[in-house]
Write an enzyme that holds these catalytic residues in place. Sequence first.
Site, PDB file in Angstrom:
ATOM      1  N   CYS A 139       6.279   4.578   5.293  1.00  0.00           N
ATOM      2  CA  CYS A 139       5.917   3.629   4.229  1.00  0.00           C
ATOM      3  C   CYS A 139       6.415   4.062   2.856  1.00  0.00           C
ATOM      4  O   CYS A 139       6.596   3.253   1.960  1.00  0.00           O
ATOM      5  CB  CYS A 139       4.412   3.403   4.225  1.00  0.00           C
ATOM      6  SG  CYS A 139       3.443   4.898   4.474  1.00  0.00           S
ATOM      7  N   TYR A 140       6.615   5.382   2.692  1.00  0.00           N
ATOM      8  CA  TYR A 140       7.089   5.923   1.403  1.00  0.00           C
ATOM      9  C   TYR A 140       8.332   6.778   1.650  1.00  0.00           C
ATOM     10  O   TYR A 140       8.254   8.012   1.666  1.00  0.00           O
ATOM     11  CB  TYR A 140       5.987   6.767   0.752  1.00  0.00           C
ATOM     12  CG  TYR A 140       4.742   5.991   0.378  1.00  0.00           C
ATOM     13  CD1 TYR A 140       4.813   4.882  -0.465  1.00  0.00           C
ATOM     14  CD2 TYR A 140       3.493   6.370   0.863  1.00  0.00           C
ATOM     15  CE1 TYR A 140       3.678   4.172  -0.809  1.00  0.00           C
ATOM     16  CE2 TYR A 140       2.348   5.669   0.513  1.00  0.00           C
ATOM     17  CZ  TYR A 140       2.449   4.561  -0.330  1.00  0.00           C
ATOM     18  OH  TYR A 140       1.333   3.874  -0.674  1.00  0.00           O
TER      19      TYR A 140
END
Lengths: 397, 133
Positions: A139-140
């Site tokens: 996600c990051y």
Amino acid sequence: MSEKTYQEINARIRSGKAVVVTAEEFIDIVREKGLAHAYREVDVVTTGTFAPMCSSGAFLNFGHPAPRIKMHRVWLNNVPAYTGIAAVDAYIGATELPEDDPLNSNHPGEFRYGGGHVIEDLVAGRPVRLKAVGYGTDCYPRREIETTITIHDLNEAILFNPRNAYQNYNCAVNLSNRTIYTYMGILKPNLGNAHYSTSGQLSPLLKDPHFKTIGIGTRIFLGGGIGYVAWHGTQHFPAIQTDASGKELGPAGGTLAVIGDLKQMSPRWLMGTSYLGYGATLSVGIGVPIPILNEEIARYAAATDADLYAPIVDYGEAYPNRKPGNLGYVSYAQLKSGRIVVQGKEVPTAPLSSYPRAREIAGILKEWIQKGEFFLSEPVQLLPSPADGLTGKVLKG
Amino acid sequence: MSPRKIVLRFGPEISDKPIIYRLVKDYDLVMNIVKANVNPQKEGIMVLELTGDNYEQGLKYLREQGVTVQALTHEVVRNEQRCTHCGACTAICPTGALYLDRPGMEVHFDGDSCVICQLCVKACPVRAMEVKL
Ligand code: SF4
Ligand code: SF4
């Protein structure tokens, strides 16, 4: 005893009729006209202090870049910030130092720049170099970012200081035969000087020794803007000092945790500070309004430098080794005279806390209230008082 | 040759020796004392203007006696914007050039009493004292 209420005082502030005076002015009024008169006449007494307060720092939210990053390490102007919280949140602590700082390797170290200076640069609107690394997640994904920011680029910048506004503080001396470099400044050998660090009769917590008015939610002057008391500070151990004969020597030991929006504060009241041989920190300006709700509160708020005392403590040997006891007590009136006597020797004194700046804060707060820009908030809960008997623990090891 | 300004610093063990007298008499130097100060610990600081043919020998003599000799090429000034009037420098300054005005507690800086020892430059917590070349 007749009482005033917060609501009554705020109504008077709203209608421009509130009588607001600084703690110095209140002392004069009590001296001239007596306590009963002063209590009836005055609604609010303003206080102030401006001094280095190490337990300070700011929560920052940088916003997400594209692609997003989970910041695992963050540096602001080369000073590390704590990122063990959510992805682009960090806490910059006032005493943090650059990783390449020589520290005390060439004693005494200078500590020219640290977290407190980063906070000053931010609040002044100066550009600050931001560097962050992440380890990459689904996600990051981003692993690195280096850019220049100002406070205006941040989503939030919240000053949150876990321990500020110490009620009272030691008068530091040095009984050893070498110069020492402490958070109480440079102390010359053999009682060469004595340093103290409160604004005495102007200092917020010295004027409300039993925490009759200051509590969670108290609106205050913080760093040039408006802030709030969030909680009692760490190491909040309020007590009333007494001498051997049981005479009261004023309070000591209380502290405040305070919070406020850094974006509305000013670099005049949040200054990066360096103590030779000790470290970097932040000087913080704080002012607390004291509502004169009853005559007892008025009496405490009228305490003068002659009524308030600091313990004299040896930083050469006793303090570093946590040896209990002190070398006696000395009043702020004596400290401010420029000379005190310790162990029969006359010792020159100097403050570390700016009395002129404390006076300025009390004056600004008074003006805000008089103009109807600042109202008093009734605490959600008062802070622990001397009656609660809190005391400090010793770390074993 | 125009007179050069120098700063002399001497420790307690030599502050009561007649060093300046010997400097004038034995080396035939012309001297103007700009500032002089001996603190309670008997450490002395002196700012001199010195001229004469034996100038270098004179300085050599001073150094042999344990005096620290430096050329006076700069001055110390206060950044008025930055000074918070905290007072932390006032018990450190050896000459009283930085002093508290009681009871108002403002800190004043008297440049004429400053002997450029630079102790305040590092002692000032907000770095308001600056060296100007
Ligand atoms: S220590 Fe620095 S800030 Fe404090 S009074 Fe002296 S010059 Fe001003
Ligand atoms: S340099 Fe600073 S400490 Fe030294 S004499 Fe001048 S003002 Fe005082």
